[in-house]
Design an enzyme around this catalytic site. Structure first.
Site, short mmCIF file in Angstrom:
data_model
loop_
_atom_site.label_atom_id
_atom_site.label_comp_id
_atom_site.label_asym_id
_atom_site.label_seq_id
_atom_site.Cartn_x
_atom_site.Cartn_y
_atom_site.Cartn_z
CG HIS A 34 -1.96 1.09 1.37
ND1 HIS A 34 -3.26 0.94 1.00
CD2 HIS A 34 -1.59 2.61 1.78
CE1 HIS A 34 -3.78 2.33 1.12
NE2 HIS A 34 -2.72 3.22 1.65
CD GLU A 35 1.78 3.64 3.76
OE1 GLU A 35 2.00 4.60 3.26
OE2 GLU A 35 0.87 3.33 4.41
CG HIS B 71 0.53 6.42 -1.03
ND1 HIS B 71 -0.68 7.00 -1.63
CD2 HIS B 71 0.10 5.87 0.27
CE1 HIS B 71 -1.58 6.96 -0.69
NE2 HIS B 71 -1.19 6.10 0.29
CG HIS C 146 0.48 8.60 -7.68
ND1 HIS C 146 -0.58 8.96 -7.03
CD2 HIS C 146 0.41 9.02 -9.11
CE1 HIS C 146 -1.63 9.62 -7.95
NE2 HIS C 146 -0.70 9.87 -9.04
#
Length: 798
Positions: A577-578, A581, A584
């Protein structure tokens, strides 16, 4: 106008033993990779392992695993002969704590020079540069704010934290002055109104101009002075009341005292720890209370615990309602119908509370049949013990859900079944392989130099592109420390941005005249404060995205150096999940920092990270890396599938609860907050009765007083659900498509990157979604597009 966005509120291929580099793994550690008999503990079909890493990058691939899994290797890899500190993150100002104050002072001088330039603009040529100048102004300030924000919550040196906080305060105070500076607003408006100016702006420049204009509007810069002064007062009071609401949050009853016999079913060891004089003293807001609700057999005991844990103190509710009234006044002062209208106007795909309402109602309608089915299953489970019962009570839900989930749990010691296949080094290795497959980028360990990192555990990775070379710097602070926040987080310490030749010349000249500026080797380094940059094929200089990932995984030294850090499946999902980020921020390397990386629409920011959780549970992706750290056996995928089924068993009920909370967030930030009879408890209970299939909270409870996210999210809590729906849709349309291996195909990764990820906030997010999903109904956004997204639902098939 200027915003410091540091975090946004929220997986790879195995290497067979014969391919391990003799240089990468010391002999003592290398022995663990010898082939050993297959484990017979769980006879489940394994996933088919993929071939080993591409030969061109095999040494990098092996080193990546080793720097995370083997402390001895890391010490050798990261050792350096000494020398002069280069400064934290290679920022030449940050060689010692007081350097933060120097960094702030020099940055403020640069900022004031830019402000003077913008205010003096009068020619068409000068107006054409205003957007770039304002973006540079934002970057100058955010370089300090983002760096300081990270340091003050993560750095182990208290003095460094203190200086970072002082620097943050200095710059933030100046930023607030800018946000109400009418001259900057007027100059931007004049530039945007002149066709001779806008005709030469790129689409990215036009987008940045609109973003900055909205930021000024939300700061009440267009109002008369007395209203601007009141705006500042209200903003300060809202900040103080919001902090008090979160920090002083408390239950009406701190402790629940029950006879120990009433807690049959609860873990006896935990119950014994809480027992004094034959009575169990159960803290109301504790993990033990939550455990009791799931496991205690006595319904009356569960009822007492439920009431206590769902009733916030009157003080908490009063602070919450005061916060809502202050926000309502601020919105009215700024010319908005409600705070929801004000908050959703800026950088939100929804754009209005009406659109959010359409989304949530459509999602509730899609989810309701599944949630009702789950409630029927819980009632059937209760009737096994009480055949005559007609309904569930609110304190039954967790208890009977737990009873149904128990057969789905993996047998044996839970922590030993999956975690041996997920050493941290193997997972990082797998992430790099996944990104190579999808985007042609990989994670390459880089030896840190003196002063570059804040702790010996921090690993630096350079993000390398097959076509563009060095594209980002990633610092990984992933191991537990007692002085570190346990909350996983992604920080963008510095954003992508293009640096002009004129700016470099100006900063280079300043460095020769200002005694506070450290010596730099070249104009490029002076313009980047000494940090890493890249030179594009067209000679353009870009500051590289600099990212920090923070987690609290077990340290390998805690088990002796023979065992690496082993992650639970939940921790693997967290890391994926991290890293979503981070990827992105890496891929959205725009020319303007205002719209780079995760500085996109707030209700789109969690899409890339939530999508990565799907990759974490995909068989073909896990086949790229998941191997037993001792035997090198492949992961039996059915173990993961079983784990996922258990987690999703009552997903519709969980989604329903999140829908109601998102509706509560909208209702409390609606015009109702300004009405004399505003009552947050009645609003919450009314939403439960109207939209819930689960039994609503009984009268007398006040759970909304525990909803701390109301302070930080402020009318945007729906974003969590919105991005869950979008992530599921992107996964199904782009990557899954019923085709095993689709999650690893370059064409699918390129589709996501080119349509959505690379744009950051520089393109209309609805157009990005329409393109990546191949659905033109989304292209214009609006209420109907929001309703369409809600109709897709977010509950996955088991």
């Amino acid at each position: 106008m200027m915003k410091a966005v540091t975090r946004t509120r929220q997986w790879q291929r195995w290497v067979c033993s014969s391919c391990l580099s003799q240089r990468a793994v010391p002999a003592l550690q290398r022995r663990r990779f010898s082939n050993s008999p297959k484990s017979a503990a769980v006879e489940i079909e394994p996933i088919i392992p993929a071939s080993h890493a591409p030969p061109l990058y095999r040494d990098e691939d092996n080193t990546l695993r080793s720097v995370f899994d083997y402390p001895r290797f890391w010490r050798e890899f990261s050792s350096h002969p000494g020398g002069v500190s280069v400064g934290l993150f290679r920022n030449a100002y940050l060689k010692e704590p007081r350097g933060f104050l120097t960094f702030a002072r020099v940055s403020l001088r640069k900022a004031r020079a830019v402000v003077s330039k913008v205010l003096a603009a009068s020619s068409v040529q000068e107006y054409r540069a205003i957007v770039r100048d304002l973006d540079r102004l934002s970057d100058i300030l955010c370089r300090v704010l983002d760096m300081a924000d990270f340091v003050r919550v993560t750095h182990p040196d208290r003095n460094m934290q203190r200086m970072a906080s002082m620097a943050w305060d200095m710059v933030y105070q100046y930023m607030n002055e800018l946000n109400t500076m009418t001259g900057l607003h007027d100059q931007l408006a004049a530039a945007m109104a002149n066709p001779d100016v806008t005709a030469v702006w790129s689409e990215e420049e036009k987008t940045v101009a609109e973003v900055l204009k909205l930021d000024f509007t939300k700061s009440a810069v267009n109002l008369p002075k007395k209203y601007r002064d009141r705006f500042v007062e209200l903003s300060s009071e809202i900040s103080a009341v919001g902090s008090a609401f979160v920090q002083e949050m408390a239950p009406d009853q701190d402790l629940i005292v029950l006879p120990s016999s009433d807690l049959r079913g609860m873990d006896p060891l935990q119950a014994r720890e809480l027992t004094r004089g034959g009575k169990v003293h159960l803290p109301t807001m504790s993990g033990q209370a939550a455990l009791a609700l799931r496991t205690v057999h006595d319904a009356d005991a569960r009822k007492l615990i439920y009431y206590a844990s769902r009733t916030a103190s009157r003080r908490s509710v009063e602070l919450l309602e005061h916060l809502m009234r202050l926000r309502a006044e601020l919105a009215t002062l700024s010319g908005f119908e409600s705070y929801g209208h004000l908050a959703l106007r800026d950088r939100m795909m929804a754009r209005s509370p009406e659109a959010v309402d359409k989304f949530l109602r459509a999602l509730a309608e899609n989810n309701r049949p599944k949630a009702m089915q789950e409630m029927a299953e819980l009632l059937a489970e209760k009737r096994k013990a009480y055949p005559a019962v007609k309904r569930l009570d609110p304190w039954d839900k967790d208890y009977y859900s737990d009873l149904i989930r128990r057969p789905l749990r993996l047998t044996g010691r839970q922590g030993d079944l999956l975690s041996p296949y997920f050493s941290l080094g193997v997972v990082m290795q797998g992430l790099s392989r996944l990104f190579t497959d999808l985007y042609g980028i990989r994670l390459v360990p880089k030896q840190p130099v003196v002063g570059e990192t804040w702790h010996p555990d921090v690993r630096r990775l350079d993000v390398m592109s097959d076509t563009e070379g060095h594209v980002a710097v990633l610092y990984c602070d992933l191991f537990y420390r007692p002085d570190k926040s346990p909350n996983p987080a992604h920080f963008t310490v510095r954003c992508s941005r293009e640096i002009s030749e004129a700016e470099m010349a100006e900063v280079w000249q300043q460095s020769k005249q200002d005694p506070d500026v450290p010596p730099f080797a070249s104009p490029e380094y002076a313009a980047n404060d000494g940090m890493t940059f890249s030179r594009q094929p067209n000679k353009t200089i870009k500051q590289l995205p600099t990212i920090a990932l923070v987690c609290d995984f077990p340290h390998p030294s805690g088990h002796g150096e023979q065992q690496p850090a082993l992650l639970s499946f939940f921790q693997v999902e967290t890391l994926f999940h991290e890293m979503g980020h981070a990827i992105h921020s890496v891929l959205a390397r725009t020319s303007f920092q205002t719209v780079s990386g995760t500085r996109c629409a707030t209700d789109l920011a969690e899409l890339p990270s939530t999508l990565m959780e799907y990759f974490a549970a995909d068989a073909s992706v896990l086949g790229q890396f998941a191997r037993h750290y001792e035997s090198n056996d492949p992961l039996p995928y059915r173990m993961v599938a079983q784990k996922v089924r258990q987690a999703r068993r009552f997903e519709a009920s969980d989604t329903e609860n999140q829908i109601i909370l998102a509706m509560l967030d909208q209702a409390l930030h609606s015009p109702r907050a300004a009405q004399p009879d505003f009552d947050s408890t009645e609003i919450f209970h009314g939403l439960q009765r109207t939209y819930g299939s689960a039994p609503p909270d009984p009268p007398g409870t006040r759970w909304q007083g525990f909803f701390g996210h109301l302070s930080g999210y402020g009318s945007t809590y729906y974003s969590y659900l919105f991005d869950r729906v979008l992530a599921q849709r992107v996964w199904e349309v782009v990557f899954k498509s019923g085709d095993r291996g689709a999650a690893l195909r370059r064409e699918n990764g390129e589709r996501l990157k080119e349509s959505l990820l690379k744009w950051g906030g520089s393109r209309d997010p609805w157009k990005c979604l329409a393109e990546v999903l191949g659905d033109e109904r989304l292209a214009e956004g609006g209420e109907e597009a929001m309703a369409l997204v809600g109709s897709w639902g977010s509950t996955r098939q088991n």
